[in-house]
Design a protein around this motif. Structure first.
Motif, PDB file in Angstrom:
ATOM      1  N   UNK A 215      26.697  26.417 -49.396  1.00  0.00           N
ATOM      2  CA  UNK A 215      27.191  25.413 -50.350  1.00  0.00           C
ATOM      3  C   UNK A 215      26.782  24.012 -49.900  1.00  0.00           C
ATOM      4  N   UNK A 216      26.909  23.754 -48.600  1.00  0.00           N
ATOM      5  CA  UNK A 216      26.523  22.442 -48.065  1.00  0.00           C
ATOM      6  C   UNK A 216      25.032  22.206 -48.266  1.00  0.00           C
ATOM      7  N   UNK A 217      24.209  23.206 -47.942  1.00  0.00           N
ATOM      8  CA  UNK A 217      22.758  23.050 -48.062  1.00  0.00           C
ATOM      9  C   UNK A 217      22.289  22.924 -49.504  1.00  0.00           C
ATOM     10  N   UNK A 218      23.030  23.531 -50.418  1.00  0.00           N
ATOM     11  CA  UNK A 218      22.613  23.484 -51.820  1.00  0.00           C
ATOM     12  C   UNK A 218      22.732  22.086 -52.405  1.00  0.00           C
TER      13      UNK A 218
ATOM     14  N   UNK B 290      15.834  31.241 -42.275  1.00  0.00           N
ATOM     15  CA  UNK B 290      15.410  30.468 -41.101  1.00  0.00           C
ATOM     16  C   UNK B 290      14.064  29.798 -41.372  1.00  0.00           C
ATOM     17  N   UNK B 291      13.142  30.541 -41.939  1.00  0.00           N
ATOM     18  CA  UNK B 291      11.839  29.972 -42.297  1.00  0.00           C
ATOM     19  C   UNK B 291      12.000  28.849 -43.323  1.00  0.00           C
ATOM     20  N   UNK B 292      12.872  29.048 -44.285  1.00  0.00           N
ATOM     21  CA  UNK B 292      13.113  28.010 -45.299  1.00  0.00           C
ATOM     22  C   UNK B 292      13.702  26.751 -44.686  1.00  0.00           C
ATOM     23  N   UNK B 293      14.596  26.913 -43.715  1.00  0.00           N
ATOM     24  CA  UNK B 293      15.146  25.733 -43.030  1.00  0.00           C
ATOM     25  C   UNK B 293      14.056  25.003 -42.253  1.00  0.00           C
TER      26      UNK B 293
ATOM     27  N   UNK C  10      13.275  23.544 -46.887  1.00  0.00           N
ATOM     28  CA  UNK C  10      13.566  23.994 -48.247  1.00  0.00           C
ATOM     29  C   UNK C  10      15.034  24.422 -48.299  1.00  0.00           C
ATOM     30  N   UNK C  11      15.928  23.425 -48.303  1.00  0.00           N
ATOM     31  CA  UNK C  11      17.353  23.696 -48.197  1.00  0.00           C
ATOM     32  C   UNK C  11      17.895  24.535 -49.351  1.00  0.00           C
TER      33      UNK C  11
END
Length: 183
Positions: free
Chosen positions: A37-40, A137-140, A144-145
């Motif tokens: 939710x925070x990352x979105x 992990x790759x997206x972070x 790419x949050x």
């Protein structure tokens, strides 16, 4: 790994370790959902609690890693040590500039747990959790949050479903046959 057909006599420490292991799985599901939710960026209401959520993820990893019941000592060590390395990396990075790295190690632990549980018990979607956590992990790492958020939320739902199923099971299902554990 556990053999549900065999009922081992559990002492107080066995019961405590199973409950702490299950609490770690439950804590991960909840904290991973909050982190997604925070990352979105859907709401900034929780953004100030990101350090608390990361602490909850680390605590969940420590609880599960310290209390995992796997017969093979080499597999158990790999799962446990990845959690401790992830926690140390998180502690050594107060600005959270390499959060993808510390979460990556913690996700190795929960990927191992997901695979372990998928071999012991049939839980829908559990074999996909390692792929989802690796992709998040790759997206972070690629910053790419939103993608990481979606992947983490999906993982959190599957792990949450696992947690519900685990809490409904008798405790001896997690222990299996004590004599089979490598020390």
């Amino acid at each position: 790994m556990a053999n549900p057909e065999y009922k081992e006599v559990l002492d107080g420490l066995d019961k405590l370790s199973v409950c702490l292991y299950r609490a770690g799985i439950t804590g991960l599901a909840l904290s991973l959902l909050l982190l997604s939710i925070i990352l979105s960026g859907v709401t900034s209401r929780f953004a100030e609690y990101s350090n608390v959520v990361l602490l909850a993820i680390s605590t969940s990893a420590a609880l599960s890693a310290a209390n995992i019941h796997i017969y093979s000592k080499h597999v158990r060590a790999a799962i446990c040590w990845s959690a401790w390395v992830g926690i140390l990396l998180m502690l050594s990075d107060p600005e959270q500039t390499r959060i993808w790295l510390s979460l990556g190690f913690i996700f190795v632990t929960f990927s191992g747990i997901a695979l372990k549980e998928s071999f012991c018990f049939k839980v829908l979607g559990l074999k996909l959790v390692p792929l989802l956590l690796a992709a998040s992990t790759l997206s972070l790492w690629l910053q790419q949050q939103l993608v990481a958020s979606i992947l983490m939320a999906t993982s959190a739902l599957v792990i949450g479903y696992l947690a519900i199923i685990k809490w409904r099971m008798p405790l001896h299902f997690d222990i299996g046959i004590k004599a089979n554990y490598e020390i």
